[in-house]
Design an enzyme around this catalytic site. Structure first.
Site, mmCIF file in Angstrom:
data_model
loop_
_atom_site.group_PDB
_atom_site.id
_atom_site.type_symbol
_atom_site.label_atom_id
_atom_site.label_comp_id
_atom_site.label_asym_id
_atom_site.label_seq_id
_atom_site.Cartn_x
_atom_site.Cartn_y
_atom_site.Cartn_z
ATOM 1 N N HIS A 375 -5.261 -8.855 2.051
ATOM 2 C CA HIS A 375 -4.136 -8.318 1.275
ATOM 3 C C HIS A 375 -3.425 -9.356 0.418
ATOM 4 C CE1 HIS A 375 -3.850 -4.350 3.368
ATOM 5 N NE2 HIS A 375 -4.443 -5.040 4.327
ATOM 6 N N LYS A 566 11.127 -3.180 -3.672
ATOM 7 C CA LYS A 566 10.017 -3.847 -2.994
ATOM 8 C C LYS A 566 10.616 -5.072 -2.325
ATOM 9 C CE LYS A 566 8.034 -4.245 -7.127
ATOM 10 N NZ LYS A 566 6.620 -4.003 -7.164
ATOM 11 N N ARG A 567 9.832 -5.769 -1.471
ATOM 12 C CA ARG A 567 10.377 -6.995 -0.896
ATOM 13 C C ARG A 567 10.802 -7.951 -2.015
ATOM 14 N NH1 ARG A 567 9.955 -7.721 4.873
ATOM 15 N NH2 ARG A 567 10.701 -9.818 4.424
ATOM 16 N N LYS A 572 7.215 -11.508 -7.354
ATOM 17 C CA LYS A 572 7.456 -10.134 -7.823
ATOM 18 C C LYS A 572 8.469 -10.114 -8.972
ATOM 19 C CE LYS A 572 6.533 -8.191 -3.208
ATOM 20 N NZ LYS A 572 5.438 -7.192 -3.318
ATOM 21 N N THR A 674 1.760 -0.673 -3.953
ATOM 22 C CA THR A 674 1.586 0.740 -3.638
ATOM 23 C C THR A 674 2.818 1.499 -4.118
ATOM 24 O OG1 THR A 674 2.355 0.174 -1.422
ATOM 25 C CG2 THR A 674 -0.003 0.569 -1.687
ATOM 26 N N LYS A 678 3.522 5.298 -5.943
ATOM 27 C CA LYS A 678 4.519 6.292 -5.518
ATOM 28 C C LYS A 678 5.424 6.672 -6.690
ATOM 29 C CE LYS A 678 4.214 4.075 -1.068
ATOM 30 N NZ LYS A 678 4.704 2.931 -0.281
HETATM 31 C C1 F58 Z 1 0.963 -6.384 0.623
HETATM 32 N N1 F58 Z 1 1.101 -7.413 1.598
HETATM 33 C C2 F58 Z 1 0.609 -6.907 -0.747
HETATM 34 N N2 F58 Z 1 2.034 -8.317 3.474
HETATM 35 O O1 F58 Z 1 1.542 -7.879 -1.160
HETATM 36 C C3 F58 Z 1 0.602 -5.734 -1.713
HETATM 37 O O2 F58 Z 1 0.192 -6.153 -2.976
HETATM 38 C C4 F58 Z 1 -0.334 -4.655 -1.200
HETATM 39 O O3 F58 Z 1 -0.216 -3.498 -1.970
HETATM 40 C C5 F58 Z 1 -0.008 -4.305 0.238
HETATM 41 O O4 F58 Z 1 -0.014 -5.456 1.045
HETATM 42 C C6 F58 Z 1 -0.989 -3.320 0.827
HETATM 43 O O5 F58 Z 1 -2.296 -3.752 0.599
HETATM 44 C C7 F58 Z 1 2.048 -7.329 2.548
HETATM 45 O O6 F58 Z 1 2.833 -6.393 2.591
HETATM 46 C C8 F58 Z 1 2.916 -8.458 4.493
HETATM 47 O O7 F58 Z 1 3.950 -7.839 4.559
HETATM 48 C C9 F58 Z 1 2.513 -9.446 5.572
HETATM 49 C C10 F58 Z 1 3.300 -9.237 6.833
HETATM 50 C C11 F58 Z 1 2.974 -10.269 7.876
HETATM 51 C C12 F58 Z 1 3.114 -11.682 7.388
HETATM 52 C C13 F58 Z 1 2.354 -11.914 6.126
HETATM 53 C C14 F58 Z 1 2.617 -10.853 5.050
#
Ligand code: F58
Length: 830
Positions: A375, A566-567, A572, A674, A678
């Site tokens: 990811h 988003k985060r 970003k 994602t 949405k």
């Molecule tokens: C996200 N990663 C990607 N990681 O940033 C985003 O582009 C993608 O659409 C999504 O995954 C789904 O594939 C992400 O959300 C985390 O939150 C992890 C949590 C645990 C620690 C490392 C990051």
């Protein structure tokens, strides 16, 4: 002997009908009253809203469990291969409304409650969502669970039952404050504890070689501690189908709730201490996104849930009549990022040490079982564990990883002798001090398939992070573009739009999102366009009311809702959006008559508690809001809102109200995104870079219906290679300079020039995410947004087309892709 085979009686009439499982208004009403009285011991007259919620949840849960049992029976009898989705995070959102939707009893339930004088929406609002994830990755896991059940694939989602999920965010004086998320405080009606489904998990200690009764040399692991994992099951019902899958989350408990040995020695406190230490494992979710935590407890969490899950899979496999050697014939296990990658070593240990398989046959089964989804390409997010820590916590697994590595590198050496640098790059061990285990390498070597989450990301994965592996095994790599569930993110969150769509094209889109294409027939239908706008306006009014309630800020539903949720992360680029707002603000200050459409900028998202820059970006946005929203010249033209505590529940109100979706990450950084899907599904137009799934979204909706700007991945690479000097952009672009100087002046901080200095200096001197390089292109694209907004029917037309062309981004499609390209499973009941 397969216990499910004994009595498959799916064709027999349902033995329990009526109160516990019936769908009529009367049955639901009676069941609800029974649950309130007999299930909860409450008198209706004095029941609180939460009591009513709980009684309704129990009522609906009965109906869901009915299908769970039927599914267990059906798939137990069938020779189906099932999916184990291994994920350290899930963000399911509230369950009640979704279960009503899946069962098709929202209206009858509403009526049943109304006849008792209760309002369904008020009751739904009582539910606290399980925040068992950070962001996109956790939400994706939940969309996939929804789709697995909806396309009828038998599956268990395995994970961790964190006692405290992602923190609740409040904003104080413009800063983020974190509040512990006590989501279980009022009980959780959706989960069922399975105290009989428990497994022991070992930690620490040492290994020794022994000779077993058959005279074979074996390794025995003598652990220092052991804990117990207890299963908690939540049913995940498919939409209007009989299949109900399970989300099985593990809670850590001490093996003996009371350590008698210690107690007998009078060491009561040590016994209690041990209990606390064991239970700590599943206490809290690490709130980092995109940065590997590197903490011992985090590795413990990962191993704990993976070990429980694999033992559970082996147990189910045995129940179905299988032997350990054939695990892969009945299970496809998907690794959601590297967080569960230790599974590769743990399955080898279980097969070799506990089930006495030979190394080769165990390795074959292991590789055939696992597939790995990556990811992220961000180096700081790639998990590595120091060899020292690993050896201390999981001594046997470190040995197994060394053995996997030895055999793997041997194989590479045979193929390309003499290339030591390549071996070092491929190795599971990073030899740079302190030596560490590369989890992405372990996952790649131990899987038969590796995929990225959008086409661009999957390509970049092969060119960068896993390049040497892609050269070695080109066929192992594939793409599965992410998707989102249209049930939660359209039908549930935007009932107005869902009804309008259904009134024109029927409701087939809920199970086949490509049917939204039929909406294209109506783009030039004036009445339809008007209805489309009316729905959007109502959604904006709903959000405006919530904004007023949460922040006190009044926003105009007539204005353009420009949304970035988003985060919070530098890649970003929420601060790029902030530069745009300030550009408009300064323009309006200079020329109050400037022709700008009214805009409301809405931000939302949590920052990792230790992420200095992200937290300062939140403060910056709030500081801009304070100035802009209170400026008598500007405040009726621009508004800036930071919506606190962005989560699934709030998201369901925000996406439907958006006109413009901000997807402005530096090209090459966002794996997929994602939220972009949405927003599009709910008729927002996207302003975005060629990053992640934006590329495919633009391809689907048409370039003319997407506001593209910014450097491409190739241009970013070239610019960096030439030597990127953000200061040049600052020097050469007058407006940009004014904006940055304005921030630097302290004007946003009551004269304090220090507050935002770290952001300013970072941008001028370093700017790792190329805001300044993309600034002008972004401003120009926003200009095009404003121009189109003035043409209301032109905008509506594009809005309709965006929704109509979003079919590809259903998570049903993603799951079907996984079935076909990765798991080799046929979706749908056979
Ligand atoms: C996200 N990663 C990607 N990681 O940033 C985003 O582009 C993608 O659409 C999504 O995954 C789904 O594939 C992400 O959300 C985390 O939150 C992890 C949590 C645990 C620690 C490392 C990051």
């Amino acid at each position: 002997m397969n216990p499910f085979r004994k009595k498959t009686r799916s064709n027999e009439p349902n033995p329990i009908q009526g109160i516990r499982t019936g769908f009529t208004v009367d049955e639901i009403k009676q069941a609800f009253l029974d649950n309130l009285r007999c299930g909860m011991g409450r008198l209706e007259d004095i029941a609180t809203k939460h009591d009513l919620y709980f009684a309704l949840a129990l009522t609906i849960r009965d109906r869901v469990f009915q299908r769970t049992v039927e599914s267990i029976e059906h798939y137990g009898g069938a020779d189906a291969r099932r999916v184990a989705y291994l994920s350290a995070e899930y963000l399911p959102g509230p369950h009640l409304a979704n279960n009503l939707l899946s069962l098709g009893i929202t209206d009858s339930t509403r009526e049943a409650l109304k006849s008792l004088g209760h309002d369904l929406d008020e009751i739904l609002a009582q539910e606290e969502e399980p925040g068992l994830g950070n962001g996109g990755l956790g939400r994706l896991a939940s969309c996939y669970m929804d789709s697995l059940a909806s396309v009828e694939v038998p599956a268990i989602g395995y994970g961790i039952r964190y006692e405290f999920g992602i923190f609740d965010q409040i904003i104080r004086d413009g800063w983020q404050c974190e509040i512990t998320d006590k989501w279980l405080r009022n009980g959780n009606p959706w989960e069922v504890a399975r105290p009989e489904t428990t497994y022991q998990v070992k930690f620490g200690g040492r290994t020794e070689g022994i000779t077993d009764e058959q005279g074979r040399f074996r390794i025995r692991w003598i652990p220092e501690t052991e804990v117990k994992g207890v299963a908690y099951d939540t049913p995940i019902l498919g939409y209007r189908v009989a299949t109900c899958d399970i989300l099985r989350l593990w809670k850590a408990e001490a093996i003996e709730s009371f350590d008698f040995a210690a107690f007998n020695h009078g060491d009561y406190y040590r016994a209690v201490q041990d209990k606390m230490v064991s239970e700590n494992i599943t206490k809290v979710l690490y709130p980092n996104d995109e940065v590997a935590a590197g903490k011992e407890l985090r590795l413990k969490q990962q191993f704990f849930f993976v070990s429980c899950s694999l033992q559970d899979m082996l147990r189910i496999h045995a129940l179905l009549g299988g032997t350990p050697k054939t695990l892969h014939e009945k299970w496809a296990a998907q690794l959601n990022d590297t967080h569960p990658a230790i599974a590769v070593a743990e399955l080898m240990r279980l097969l070799v040490d506990e089930h006495q398989l030979g190394w080769e046959e165990a390795w074959e089964a292991t590789r055939a079982t696992f597939a790995y989804t990556n990811h992220t390409l961000l180096p700081e997010a790639l998990e590595k564990w120091s060899v020292d820590l690993f050896g201390k916590l999981l001594p046997r697994h470190l040995e197994i990883i060394y053995e996997i590595n030895r055999r793997f590198l041997e194989e590479v050496r045979e193929k390309s002798p003499g290339d030591e640098a390549r071996l070092a790059r491929l190795s599971l061990i990073d030899e740079n001090k302190p030596r560490s285990v590369r989890m992405a390498h372990l996952a790649t070597v131990g899987s038969h398939a590796v995929n990225g989450v959008a086409r661009l990301h999957s390509e970049l994965l092969k060119e960068t992070v896993l390049r040497d592996f892609a050269d070695l095994w080109p066929d192992k790599f594939r793409n599965v573009t992410n998707g989102v569930t249209p049930r939660r993110f359209l039908a549930l969150s935007n009932p107005g739009l869902a009804q309008l769509i259904t009134s024109r094209i029927g409701d087939g889109w809920l199970q086949d999102l490509n049917q939204l294409r039929h909406l294209e027939r109506f783009v030039d239908d004036g009445e339809f366009r008007q209805q489309w706008r009316t729905v959007k306006l109502a959604n904006k009014q709903r959000l405006a009311a919530l904004i007023k309630n949460r922040t006190g800020i009044t926003v105009s539903p007539e204005s353009l809702f420009d949304v970035q949720v988003k985060r919070i992360h530098e890649y970003k680029r929420q601060h790029l959006a902030a530069l745009h707002i300030l550009t408009l603000y300064l323009r309006l200050r200079r020329n109050p008559n400037a022709d700008l459409p009214e805009r409301t900028f809405i931000f939302g998202g949590k920052a990792a508690p230790g992420y200095f820059m992200a937290k300062r970006i939140i403060k910056l946005i709030n500081a801009i809001g304070e100035i802009v929203n209170n400026d008598t010249v500007v405040r009726d033209r621009l508004k800036v809102v930071f919506f606190p505590d962005f989560n699934v529940t709030n998201a369901q109100v925000i996406y439907p109200a958006a006109d413009l979706s901000e997807q402005i990450s530096t090209a090459g950084k966002e794996a997929s995104g994602t939220g972009n899907m949405k927003f599009g599904l709910n008729g927002a137009l996207t302003i975005g870079t060629l990053d992640g799934a934006n590329v495919e979204i633009r391809e689907e909706v048409g370039a003319e219906n997407f506001f593209l700007f910014g450097l491409t991945v190739g241009e970013v690479t070239q610019l960096r290679a030439r030597g990127y000097r953000p200061g040049d952009y600052y020097a050469q672009n007058k407006t940009l300079r004014e904006v940055i100087d304005f921030i630097a002046s302290g004007a946003l901080a009551h004269g304090d020039a220090e507050l935002f200095r770290p952001i300013v200096e970072n941008l001028i001197n370093d700017d790792p995410f190329l805001l300044l390089a993309d600034y002008q292109a972004y401003i120009d694209a926003q200009e095009r947004v404003s121009t189109l907004w003035r043409d209301s029917s032109g905008w509506t037309r594009k809005s309709i087309l965006n929704t109509a062309r979003m079919g590809k981004f259903s998570s049903d499609r993603s799951i079907r892709d996984y079935c076909e390209r990765v798991w080799k499973i046929q979706a749908g009941r056979q």
